[in-house]
Design a protein around this motif. Structure first.
Motif, PDB file in Angstrom:
ATOM      1  N   ARG A  58      21.806   4.776   8.643  1.00 54.81           N
ATOM      2  CA  ARG A  58      20.770   4.761   7.611  1.00 54.81           C
ATOM      3  C   ARG A  58      20.601   3.386   6.985  1.00 54.81           C
ATOM      4  O   ARG A  58      19.572   3.096   6.373  1.00 54.81           O
ATOM      5  N   THR A 108      21.220   0.185   8.460  1.00 62.00           N
ATOM      6  CA  THR A 108      21.299  -0.926   9.401  1.00 62.00           C
ATOM      7  C   THR A 108      20.660  -2.193   8.840  1.00 62.00           C
ATOM      8  O   THR A 108      21.234  -3.289   8.935  1.00 62.00           O
ATOM      9  N   VAL A 109      19.477  -2.058   8.280  1.00 63.76           N
ATOM     10  CA  VAL A 109      18.768  -3.219   7.727  1.00 63.76           C
ATOM     11  C   VAL A 109      19.403  -3.652   6.417  1.00 63.76           C
ATOM     12  O   VAL A 109      19.648  -4.845   6.179  1.00 63.76           O
ATOM     13  N   ASN A 163       9.709  -0.420   9.461  1.00 61.89           N
ATOM     14  CA  ASN A 163      10.762   0.038   8.551  1.00 61.89           C
ATOM     15  C   ASN A 163      10.883   1.555   8.539  1.00 61.89           C
ATOM     16  O   ASN A 163      11.949   2.102   8.261  1.00 61.89           O
ATOM     17  N   LEU A 214      13.587   3.273  10.695  1.00 61.89           N
ATOM     18  CA  LEU A 214      14.981   3.329  10.247  1.00 61.89           C
ATOM     19  C   LEU A 214      15.106   4.585   9.386  1.00 61.89           C
ATOM     20  O   LEU A 214      14.532   4.649   8.302  1.00 61.89           O
ATOM     21  N   TYR A 238      15.881   4.063   5.640  1.00 62.39           N
ATOM     22  CA  TYR A 238      15.611   2.713   5.164  1.00 62.39           C
ATOM     23  C   TYR A 238      15.396   2.704   3.656  1.00 62.39           C
ATOM     24  O   TYR A 238      14.824   3.629   3.079  1.00 62.39           O
ATOM     25  N   TYR A 276      11.629   8.359  15.893  1.00 67.34           N
ATOM     26  CA  TYR A 276      11.629   6.969  15.432  1.00 67.34           C
ATOM     27  C   TYR A 276      11.438   6.038  16.630  1.00 67.34           C
ATOM     28  O   TYR A 276      12.264   5.999  17.539  1.00 67.34           O
ATOM     29  N   GLU A 283      11.650   2.528  17.571  1.00 68.34           N
ATOM     30  CA  GLU A 283      12.251   1.325  17.022  1.00 68.34           C
ATOM     31  C   GLU A 283      11.296   0.140  17.120  1.00 68.34           C
ATOM     32  O   GLU A 283      10.684  -0.115  18.145  1.00 68.34           O
TER      33      GLU A 283
END
Length: 601
Positions: A80, A82-83, A378, A381, A384, A514, A516
């Motif tokens: 959840r 990663t960014v 975004n 994710l 995100y 999702y 990517e």
């Protein structure tokens, strides 16, 4: 009032704070230190004073861990974040790793002979067992520490929260605390225990019918309790949080004590059989009870299942909260479709708009979690969170995914909607409709008593599996009644789970897809397990789900040709319910918009 959350990032934390921690580690002859995200109460969302991982590394996600060695360090975050973790953590100071790979796997490669400290107040015995085994495999060892080197190094540590603990009235809870304590007492007797130690704030809030504000996004008081089989109890709270009305609300069978009195109270359980949850309570409690001579009965928190199986008053309260929240969300969806699609605001502006509509209900106590708004890539994710370096503006031809919820006195909400900004592509419509088909399958299923969420999970995935697609998060989590937005033991996921779904349990239904680097899709509503009822011609009564969330779907993203007649009928009926129930609460222009959105497919 809604609490604000500091979303600033400071990757310099590592360079500033690691040397301080390492100096304190050296004073205790430690080669390493485990830094879990969890605090003394195993909370998911933490008060700032307990967010040790954030102070060391800068990472503020709600799931993660860290390890500090004398010459290196690592931060672990789940998918959840990663960014977010890359934006907040200095890669020159920390190796950034996946939480799914696990801290235990990292410890299994620890230097032979190294001594790694852990704070027994921050780790449950279940979690600690796997970490100890991994360290031993590497020839290292884990050592309990007191004090925690981080606590000593943290010179400007915020004060512990002191939100007042207030009654949660029976008109919301549906059952008195005395009745609940009698039920828990009977369960203890049935399990051969004489008392239980409760450390989970959710259980304390539920059992004593109180609420607080010590934990962001959840109306929880931090404290502990000892409950006896006869229904009497001791509740340990900082006296500064005890309001004038609280002693009278708790009654004569509940004794209030300070947290400083807890160790002696645990020692006084010597010779008694004491139930405590090895997955929820920290190892410190087990160590203390065993040293005192108590017989520890390891079992699930006895409040967990009764809390999860909502009574009719709680279910009706949740329904009313969702009607109110649905009106706010429908106003927001109208704003996105009319204003935002022209002005193309940032994710931060979108979050503020949705939170504003919820605040305008006049009954919002807090958000149930930090609102997620993912524009374009975004949105791919799954959880995100808009942080400074990653914030985007919405764009024509892409998708916007928004996931948010509110805390109301009568219920907790959590809903995700995905919206097309401009005309969607055929690929976007195909993927959205497959997610919708899985969502509908889980909404309409009937199932016999004893069925677990694990057994239902594939229903939501099948339309995507048939196209070679899938998603990597769970399909559903439990939700509390003006408590935590994530509540166990019920869940719907690929992971095995032995907890049957019981009448009154509230769960999310949130399949997704999702792509990517491009966009993401998720449809989430909350639904409650209905009592088992006979089916005409059937042989066994069957549970089902009743939808609680009331917010329209984006019909531009629905490929009607991919839906069966029954699926189209479901969407039409769902939209009809929204129009009839939420429509009267909306201003005229929004009502007119909703009539178009809710028109039969």
């Amino acid at each position: 009032m809604r609490q604000t959350f500091d979303e600033t990032t400071d990757p310099s934390f590592g360079a500033k704070h690691l040397p301080l921690v390492r100096a304190k580690m050296a004073e205790q002859d430690l080669d390493g230190l485990l830094v879990p995200h969890e605090d003394e109460h195993q909370n998911e969302y933490l008060p700032p004073a307990n967010d040790r991982l954030a102070w060391v590394s800068g990472f503020t996600g709600s799931a993660g861990a860290g390890v500090v060695m004398t010459d290196r360090a690592a931060v672990f975050a789940d998918g959840r974040y990663t960014v977010q973790v890359k934006a907040q953590v200095d890669p020159d100071q920390f190796e950034i790793l996946s939480l799914e790979d696990g801290v235990a796997a990292w410890l299994a490669r620890a230097p032979k002979g190294s001594v790694i400290g852990y704070d027994p107040r921050l780790h449950s015995p279940d979690a600690l067992a796997s970490l100890k085994a991994a360290a031993e495999k590497a020839g290292a060892s884990l050592k309990p520490v007191d004090p925690n080197p981080i606590d000593v190094a943290w010179a400007d540590r915020p004060a512990q929260p002191m939100a007042p603990v207030v009654p949660h009235e029976d008109r919301y809870s549906g059952e008195s605390s005395a009745s609940k304590r009698a039920r828990i007492g009977a369960a203890l007797t049935g399990a051969g225990a004489e008392a239980t130690v409760l450390t989970a704030p959710t259980s304390i809030a539920w059992l004593f019918n109180v609420r607080g504000g010590d934990v962001i996004r959840s109306p929880l008081p931090l404290g502990q309790a000892i409950v006896n089989a006869d229904g009497t109890a001791q509740l340990f709270l900082d006296p500064r949080k005890v309001t004038n009305e609280l002693p009278g609300w708790l009654g004569d069978d509940v004794t209030l004590g300070t947290e400083d009195a807890l160790p002696a109270a645990l020692d006084a359980l010597s010779g008694r059989k004491v139930m405590i949850d090895p997955a929820q309570s920290s190892a410190w409690y087990f160590d203390r009870l065993e040293a005192a001579g108590a017989t520890v009965v390891r079992a699930m928190d006895p409040c967990a299942v009764p809390r999860a199986a909502k009574n009719p008053v709680e279910v009706e309260g949740s329904r009313q909260a969702h009607i109110r929240d649905g009106a706010a969300l429908t106003r927001f969806l109208h704003w996105v479709d009319t204003v935002a699609r022209e002005t193309l605001p940032s994710e931060r502006e979108i979050v503020e708009a949705l939170e504003g509509f919820r605040e305008e209900t006049g009954q919002l106590q807090d958000l149930s979690f930090d609102t997620i708004a993912g524009a374009g890539p975004n949105g791919a994710l799954p959880h995100y969170k808009p942080v400074t370096r990653t914030i985007r503006h919405i764009e024509k031809g892409s998708l916007l995914l928004v996931d948010g919820g509110g805390q109301y006195l009568d219920g907790t909400t959590d809903v995700t909607r995905t919206m097309a900004i401009g005309e969607p592509t055929q690929e976007q419509r195909d993927r959205y409709t497959r997610v919708l088909k899985g969502h509908i399958a889980l909404a309409v299923v009937r199932f016999p008593a004893g069925t677990t969420g694990h057994q239902l999970d594939a229903l939501a995935r099948l339309p995507m599996w048939m196209a070679g697609l899938d998603y990597d998060h769970g399909t559903g989590h439990g939700v509390g009644s003006y408590l935590g937005v994530h509540e166990g033991p019920q869940r719907i996921s690929k992971a095995a789970n032995s907890q049957p779904l019981l009448t009154g349990m509230i769960l999310s239904n949130e399949p997704g897809y999702y792509k990517e680097g491009h966009w993401g899709i998720r449809i989430e509503t909350l639904q409650v397990v209905t009592p088992p009822e006979p089916i005409p011609g059937g042989e066994r009564p069957m549970h089902g789900f009743r939808q609680l969330t009331l917010a329209p779907l984006d019909r531009r993203l629905i490929d009607v040709d991919l839906l069966s007649p029954a699926e189209r009928a479901y969407v039409d009926a769902y939209h009809g319910e929204i129009l009839a129930t939420v429509g009267p609460l909306l201003p005229g222009a929004v009502q007119d918009w909703l009539k178009v959105q809710a028109a039969p497919l």
